[in-house]
Enzyme design. Structure first.
Site, PDB file in Angstrom:
ATOM      1  N   HIS A  76       5.302 -10.482   8.283  1.00  0.00           N
ATOM      2  CA  HIS A  76       4.500 -10.071   9.447  1.00  0.00           C
ATOM      3  C   HIS A  76       4.801 -10.856  10.718  1.00  0.00           C
ATOM      4  CE1 HIS A  76       1.935  -9.087   5.878  1.00  0.00           C
ATOM      5  NE2 HIS A  76       1.782  -7.966   6.531  1.00  0.00           N
ATOM      6  N   CYS A  98      10.115 -10.266   9.330  1.00  0.00           N
ATOM      7  CA  CYS A  98      10.929  -9.055   9.283  1.00  0.00           C
ATOM      8  C   CYS A  98      11.730  -8.929  10.578  1.00  0.00           C
ATOM      9  CB  CYS A  98      10.002  -7.852   9.108  1.00  0.00           C
ATOM     10  SG  CYS A  98      10.849  -6.297   9.316  1.00  0.00           S
ATOM     11  N   HIS A 126      -4.907  -8.109  12.569  1.00  0.00           N
ATOM     12  CA  HIS A 126      -3.813  -7.968  11.608  1.00  0.00           C
ATOM     13  C   HIS A 126      -2.773  -9.059  11.872  1.00  0.00           C
ATOM     14  CE1 HIS A 126      -0.202  -6.324   9.681  1.00  0.00           C
ATOM     15  NE2 HIS A 126      -1.023  -5.610   8.930  1.00  0.00           N
ATOM     16  N   GLU A 128       0.468  -9.220  11.817  1.00  0.00           N
ATOM     17  CA  GLU A 128       1.566  -8.869  12.730  1.00  0.00           C
ATOM     18  C   GLU A 128       1.079  -8.816  14.172  1.00  0.00           C
ATOM     19  OE1 GLU A 128       4.082  -5.034  14.113  1.00  0.00           O
ATOM     20  OE2 GLU A 128       3.826  -5.173  11.946  1.00  0.00           O
ATOM     21  N   THR A 164       4.355  -2.252  14.032  1.00  0.00           N
ATOM     22  CA  THR A 164       5.507  -1.549  13.437  1.00  0.00           C
ATOM     23  C   THR A 164       5.126  -0.547  12.351  1.00  0.00           C
ATOM     24  OG1 THR A 164       5.818  -3.321  11.828  1.00  0.00           O
ATOM     25  CG2 THR A 164       7.098  -3.470  13.868  1.00  0.00           C
ATOM     26  N   SER A 221      -2.649  -2.049   5.692  1.00  0.00           N
ATOM     27  CA  SER A 221      -2.828  -1.032   6.757  1.00  0.00           C
ATOM     28  C   SER A 221      -1.955   0.177   6.454  1.00  0.00           C
ATOM     29  CB  SER A 221      -2.394  -1.596   8.115  1.00  0.00           C
ATOM     30  OG  SER A 221      -3.188  -2.683   8.466  1.00  0.00           O
ATOM     31  N   SER A 264       3.916  -2.204   0.642  1.00  0.00           N
ATOM     32  CA  SER A 264       3.563  -3.500   0.061  1.00  0.00           C
ATOM     33  C   SER A 264       3.234  -3.380  -1.431  1.00  0.00           C
ATOM     34  CB  SER A 264       2.358  -4.080   0.806  1.00  0.00           C
ATOM     35  OG  SER A 264       1.315  -3.121   0.882  1.00  0.00           O
TER      36      SER A 264
END
EC number: 1.17.7.4
Length: 280
Positions: A76, A98, A126, A128, A164, A221, A264
């Site tokens: 993330h 990532c 979140h 990320e 993303t 998510s 995930s």
């Protein structure tokens, strides 16, 4: 009860998650334990598997107390403040962010340096999104829906970004709605194609079966989005997080069942689900 059961070959970990978990496993083999900042993946079953091998999940408060250790940064990504803290505490960061997320972080930082007004379509809090917000010193506006965005006083020129793992359709719908209201929108489609392509693949897959079992962690998510995609395509879709949640009364003898999951969701978990269904 004999069911015919098939796992979606396109489901399971995206490359960002595969990369982070591979890195964690290699280090666990080497040193027997490893700190990880936040859940390595939003799937409790996979987290428990890795914790049993020595993974130690820590929060940012615990990171502040840690000295002279190695810490994994998950897919993330993290805000700049985390890297700063690591330097001050002599921590070695093993960065498994990532590449798609890192590219997005850089683009947001560039926009921010140009003093653009940045709006991020994503989930509040979140992991990320917190990393993305950090690129703007917390000045970007995060919103989860067009309705929420319109509650803000909006500038004439809007620079639009997205987490993303958001839906491509929703992102472009927001862009079009804003333009329809007279705003100038500089839309940066930074949605991961490996994620967005699953939408189409899943619709095709879900349409082929009498029943669908969608396997995902409740914190994912991406899992919530893809579950809805399955449900829209096949109303006989059941959400589960582990094998224990399967209910035999969902199925009738001889039915076909498709198993799929989030980016995930580990393949081993979907295989466990298949075994349970075959043995009902």
């Amino acid at each position: 009860m004999s069911l015919s059961v098939r796992i979606d070959p396109n489901s399971g970990f995206c490359f960002g998650v595969i990369y982070a978990i591979q890195m964690a496993e290699d280090l666990l083999d080497e040193q027997g334990y490893l700190y990880c900042l936040g859940d390595i993946v939003h799937n409790d079953e996979e987290v428990q598997r890795l914790e049993a091998r020595g993974l130690r999940i820590i929060c940012h408060e615990k990171l502040a107390e840690l000295r002279d250790e190695a810490v994994l940064i998950r897919a993330h990504g993290e805000p700049p403040a985390t890297y700063q803290m690591a330097m001050e505490n002599n921590l070695t960061l093993i960065d498994a962010s990532c590449p798609v997320v890192l590219k997005l972080q850089n683009r947001i930082k560039t926009s921010y340096d140009k003093k653009e007004k940045i709006f991020i379509y994503g989930k509040h809090g979140h992991a990320e999104v917190l990393g993305l917000l950090g690129q703007t010193s917390g000045n970007a506006v995060v919103f989860e829906s067009l309705e929420e965005l319109l509650r803000h006083e909006l500038p004439e020129n809007i620079t639009l970004y997205s987490q993303t793992t958001k839906s491509t359709n929703s992102f472009y719908n927001i862009k079009n709605q804003l333009e329809g209201r007279g705003y100038q929108v500089n839309a940066n489609d930074t949605i991961c194609r490996q994620v967005s392509n699953r939408d189409k693949d899943l619709r095709r897959f879900a349409a082929q079966f009498d029943q669908i079992v969608f396997v995902s962690g409740t914190k994912s998510s991406n899992g919530k989005v893809l579950y809805q995609v399955c449900l829209e395509t096949n109303p006989q879709t059941h959400f589960i997080s582990n094998v224990g949640e399967i209910q035999s009364e969902w199925f009738a003898p001889g039915q076909s069942v498709g198993i799929c999951g989030a980016t995930s969701t580990p393949m081993w978990l979907m295989e466990q689900v298949r075994e349970r269904l075959l043995n009902l």
